[in-house]
Write an enzyme that holds these catalytic residues in place. Structure first.
Site, PDB file in Angstrom:
ATOM      1  CG  ASP A 148      -2.013   1.003   1.171  1.00 33.21           C
ATOM      2  OD1 ASP A 148      -2.013   1.820   0.225  1.00 33.21           O
ATOM      3  OD2 ASP A 148      -2.878   0.983   2.051  1.00 33.21           O
TER       4      ASP A 148
ATOM      5  CG  ASP B 265      -0.678  -1.417   8.143  1.00 35.01           C
ATOM      6  OD1 ASP B 265      -1.699  -1.601   7.438  1.00 35.01           O
ATOM      7  OD2 ASP B 265      -0.145  -0.297   8.288  1.00 35.01           O
TER       8      ASP B 265
ATOM      9  CG  ASP C  80      -3.338  -5.306   4.437  1.00 33.02           C
ATOM     10  OD1 ASP C  80      -3.894  -5.235   3.328  1.00 33.02           O
ATOM     11  OD2 ASP C  80      -2.953  -4.319   5.075  1.00 33.02           O
TER      12      ASP C  80
ATOM     13  CG  ASN D 125      33.433 -38.819  -3.016  1.00 37.00           C
ATOM     14  OD1 ASN D 125      34.438 -38.633  -3.695  1.00 37.00           O
ATOM     15  ND2 ASN D 125      33.224 -38.205  -1.867  1.00 37.00           N
TER      16      ASN D 125
ATOM     17  CG  ASN E  45      27.456 -38.038   3.511  1.00 35.74           C
ATOM     18  OD1 ASN E  45      27.878 -37.142   2.788  1.00 35.74           O
ATOM     19  ND2 ASN E  45      26.175 -38.309   3.653  1.00 35.74           N
TER      20      ASN E  45
ATOM     21  CG  ASP F 228      26.995 -33.665   5.433  1.00 38.01           C
ATOM     22  OD1 ASP F 228      27.315 -33.025   4.416  1.00 38.01           O
ATOM     23  OD2 ASP F 228      26.237 -34.640   5.417  1.00 38.01           O
TER      24      ASP F 228
END
Length: 862
Positions: A350, A612, A616, A680, A705, A709
């Site tokens: 708006d 707001d 809305d 891999n 792995n 990670d």
């Protein structure tokens, strides 16, 4: 069937209990029909219902309560969160870890799954909380006419056709039509966003597209500011405007860009994983004939392709981003919204409070020639100061413009404002001279004027002067000003009481012009948003003249202006073109806003919405990222994903940049991790053809792995190159797939070199071979991160300290692991010293080739 043909004659049993008659009530028809027909449709009268009839009708209409979605059994609701394909793969990873007695790995994986599911479950529960906030807004009782007398009745027992008494301070208990009103003003800003109280009156209205524009209608959840009224209830509970919003909030929100991207990534992993399992299983089963071992190895291999810590990486990444955004004045309520915030390329908002200050100020007090006139200011000030009715924002603006000395003026009387006259008159006295001063709508002031004051001289109005007055008014209106006219008349009657018959033969004095001024910082903010690749679209209930003028003033390029009526009438294909070709949408309803946002999403945009008000709330949930402000109504803040501590576009721009940094680091982890793991796994699949033993044990695959990670956990803190945050970034499965198939095979080439060296130079045993490849694959995965994380030459983009340290620690672990007891447990053996020379040469050659290939990749796929 029309509403007239299906009038609500419930005692004649025209409707079955399966259909709530309120679904057949067309609210706009009941507001534009004579009141007698409304009574007829609702089977009521000005005397209301008897208690007995009201009780019977509750069974047909239902209680006047806002209903949310039906709650599922908690266990089923919880289990639904396991539909995520990545979580399904991780579940398999956990089960495989248990099978191979890797309990620590299994605990970590199941902890990640548990945290992810619990967080999702918690977020979903917030939808019900949003609807509950609406229920809390409604008072518990209302004054009705029952059994011919006024009674206090529970709000929940109000039904269509009830006669309701309303007075100052009351909350409106149902969507209703006014049948009597006296100086009745209602605050419906929560529904419309307009802060000025609206007068309601019992007149038959023409049809409006926006139901809240009807002057004879009041709505559940709004409040009475002043005056008194009697109304007939038309709709209750979930069938009210307010109730429909609550129902929308209780329903499942549409899938956002982030959720779509994560889902597509999950399916990409499933496709690659499934293909890999089938291929490796059949190759190993045919060559070795050990079906069970081949199956276990194939599944472990597929698990190795999955980024096990993805949920944790995402959580850490998003939490880190949320902390940084909070420092910029942007509070993140829903962590996943950060990704959408960074991807957003269209912002719908708006104009009120975003482009403008959301306060009315007086900017001009001029005569008919457009010249500043102090007398116009003085007389408008006296009128606003002495009037005793409800002071409008325009009155407040006049009084705040400048404090004038008026102690010599004494009020004698007042002719109050009413809707028909659209003006207010006060009678004052100074030095024994009485003056009537009127202020109001220009067209109404014009009607009571017979002369005009120009340069201090009073002249009789003629055609030429009247034309000049009209032209000046039109000119001010086209410039975006709200305009009032001022006139006066000296009175020599010495009356003590005045009425509307005294509003005659007035002298036209001039105009006072008002505007909601643009924010000083908005020009720079719009420029920053444009540079960041975000298009601003204005969705406002205001008129097109005011909106166009504001946009011109702040330098917002106007591609095209569209009215809400055209949006409502357009079909899907037409609206798809309209939302692309235009960026200013005026006089739009909440439903229009939601439809515009939906269409933009269908067109491929990532859409943010800044709102707001209660009206809305549905749009905030429909958008990919709902943005509200700290002083918004509770339900808007509850529905939003992100809350700005200040309603400024600059704050929003800073938040977007932080969101892009967070999203970029997420994509880094996914692209690098998947391409390394794929390399891999591709190596293992190829090795299955010529090796008489497994190139790596299933437990070693999972350990590899897990270590990789774990080293990537600090990735959210990594620095981001400027070119990655200049424009919106989105989930791009093609880009991720390209990275996987581009860099993965390069990794495999050097894996095969390692295989060749170990077999033909070191004549490696299975244990030594597996140790060597484990070490080489982990080290290359760790080091390649620092090369692929940037499109620049790796030495021109410094990683964060924490990412660098975590990589070095994990690299050290990879090198010393074969010398430890843990290494023995996993089946590793100590390599000969010369192996490390070969390893260094292989890794160096790999990284050089990656750096060369990276430049070509970004040139092709940027």
């Amino acid at each position: 069937m029309t509403a007239i043909a299906n009038r609500l004659r419930f005692r004649n049993k025209q409707f079955s209990g399966d259909v709530n008659p309120q679904q057949l009530i067309e609210l706009d028809k009941l507001l534009s029909e004579p009141i007698e027909k409304v009574y007829y449709y609702l089977n009521t009268s000005e005397e209301g219902f008897s208690s007995e009839n009201a009780e019977a009708l509750i069974d047909i209409y239902g209680y006047n309560e806002l209903t949310g979605k039906k709650r599922k059994i908690s266990l089923l609701q919880f289990l639904e969160h396991f539909k995520n394909p990545i979580l399904l793969i991780l579940l398999v990873a956990g089960l495989i870890s248990i099978f191979f007695n890797e309990l620590i790995n299994a605990i970590i994986i199941f902890t990640i799954i548990g945290v992810s599911v619990v967080l999702d479950y918690y977020q979903e529960a917030k939808a019900d909380k949003a609807a509950a906030l609406l229920k809390q807004k409604v008072t518990t009782t209302a004054t009705l006419l029952r059994d011919g007398v006024k009674k206090e009745v529970k709000i929940s027992e109000i039904i269509p056709g009830d006669i309701i008494y309303l007075s100052a301070g009351d909350m409106i208990p149902a969507d209703s039509r006014i049948i009597f009103a006296k100086d009745f003003f209602v605050n419906q800003s929560a529904l419309t966003g307009e802060s000025a109280p609206v007068e309601k009156k019992p007149i038959i209205e023409k049809s409006y597209i926006n139901i809240t524009e009807y002057s004879n209608a009041v709505f559940l959840g709004t409040s009475v500011v002043s005056g008194a009224a009697i109304a007939v209830a038309l709709k209750t509970g979930p069938f009210t405007v307010y109730g429909r919003i609550a129902s929308r909030l209780a329903s499942k929100p549409p899938e956002t860009e982030y959720q779509k991207g994560l889902r597509r990534f999950g399916y990409l992993l499933l496709q690659v994983t499934f293909t890999l399992i089938i291929f490796v299983f059949f190759v190993n089963a045919l060559i070795r004939g050990e079906i069970l071992d081949s199956l276990i190895f194939a599944v472990a291999l597929a698990v190795g392709l999955t980024p096990d810590l993805l949920p944790m990486i995402l959580s850490v990444n998003l939490s880190s981003g949320a902390i940084q955004m909070a420092k910029k004045g942007v509070i993140v309520k829903r962590l996943s919204a950060i990704q959408n915030f960074g991807s957003m390329n269209v912002l719908c908002s708006d104009k009120t409070g975003t482009l403008t200050e959301n306060k009315i100020v007086l900017v001009k007090h001029i005569d008919v020639n457009g010249q500043d006139d102090e007398k116009v200011l003085l007389y408008s000030y006296l009128n606003s100061y002495y009037q005793t009715g409800l002071k409008s924002p325009l009155d407040e603006a006049i009084l705040k413009h400048r404090e004038l000395k008026i102690k010599d003026y004494k009020k004698i009387d007042e002719i109050p404002f009413d809707f028909n006259r659209k003006r207010i008159t006060i009678v004052i006295e100074q030095a024994g001279e009485r003056i009537l001063i009127s202020k109001g709508a220009p067209e109404e002031i014009h009607k009571i004027c017979s002369s005009i004051e120009e340069h201090g001289e009073v002249k009789s109005l003629n055609e030429e002067l009247e034309k000049r007055i009209t032209e000046r008014f039109i000119e001010l209106s086209e410039e975006g000003f709200r305009v009032l006219s001022v006139c006066y008349r000296k009175d020599y009657s010495n009356k003590t009481v005045y009425d509307i018959t005294d509003e005659k033969e007035m002298v036209f004095l001039g105009f006072v012009a008002f505007i909601d001024p643009p924010k000083e910082s908005v020009k720079e903010s719009i420029k920053l948003l444009k540079e960041a690749g975000i298009e601003l679209k204005i969705l406002t209930g205001d008129n097109e003249l005011v909106t166009r003028k504001i946009c011109e003033y702040i330098g917002l390029e106007i591609k095209g202006v569209v009215l809400g009526e055209r949006v409502s009438e357009a079909d899907g294909a037409a609206l798809a073109r309209i939302v692309e070709e235009n960026n200013i949408f005026c006089r739009v309803t909440p439903a229009d806003k939601e439809r515009i946002i939906d269409t933009l999403k269908e067109n491929g945009h990532v859409v943010g919405f800044l709102g707001d008000g209660i009206n809305d709330a549905p749009s905030l949930r429909t958008a990919d990222v709902g943005i509200s402000v700290d002083n918004a109504v509770d339900i808007a803040k509850e529905s939003a994903d992100i809350i700005l501590l200040e309603k400024k576009l600059r704050v929003l721009h800073d938040g977007v940049i932080e969101g892009r940094k967070t999203f970029t680091n997420t994509l880094k982890y996914i692209a690098i991790g998947v391409s390394s793991n794929f390399g891999n796994m591709f190596s293992v699949a190829g090795a299955s053809f010529f090796l008489p033993f497994l190139p790596m044990q299933p437990g070693q695959i999972l350990l590899n792995n897990l270590l990789y990670d774990a080293a990537q956990i600090p990735l959210p803190t990594d620095s981001v190159d400027k070119e990655f945050i200049e424009q919106p970034r989105r989930w791009d499965m093609t880009q991720i797939r390209n990275a996987m198939f581009y860099f993965g095979p390069i990794s495999s080439i050097f894996d095969y070199i390692t295989f060749f060296v170990m077999l033909y130079f070191f004549h490696a045993t299975p244990a030594l071979f597996q140790t060597a490849w484990f070490t080489e694959s982990l080290i290359t995965q760790l080091l390649v991160v620092y090369f692929i994380r940037t499109s620049r030459p790796f030495y021109k983009s410094r990683p964060s300290k924490s990412l660098l340290i975590s990589g070095l620690i994990t690299l050290t672990v990879a090198l010393i692991l074969p010398y430890t007891i843990i290494g023995e447990i996993f089946g590793f053996t100590v390599p000969p010293p010369i192996f490390y020379l070969a390893l260094t040469l292989i890794v160096a050659a790999y990284l050089i080739l990656v750096e060369i290939a990276k430049r070509k990749f970004y040139k092709i796929y940027r």
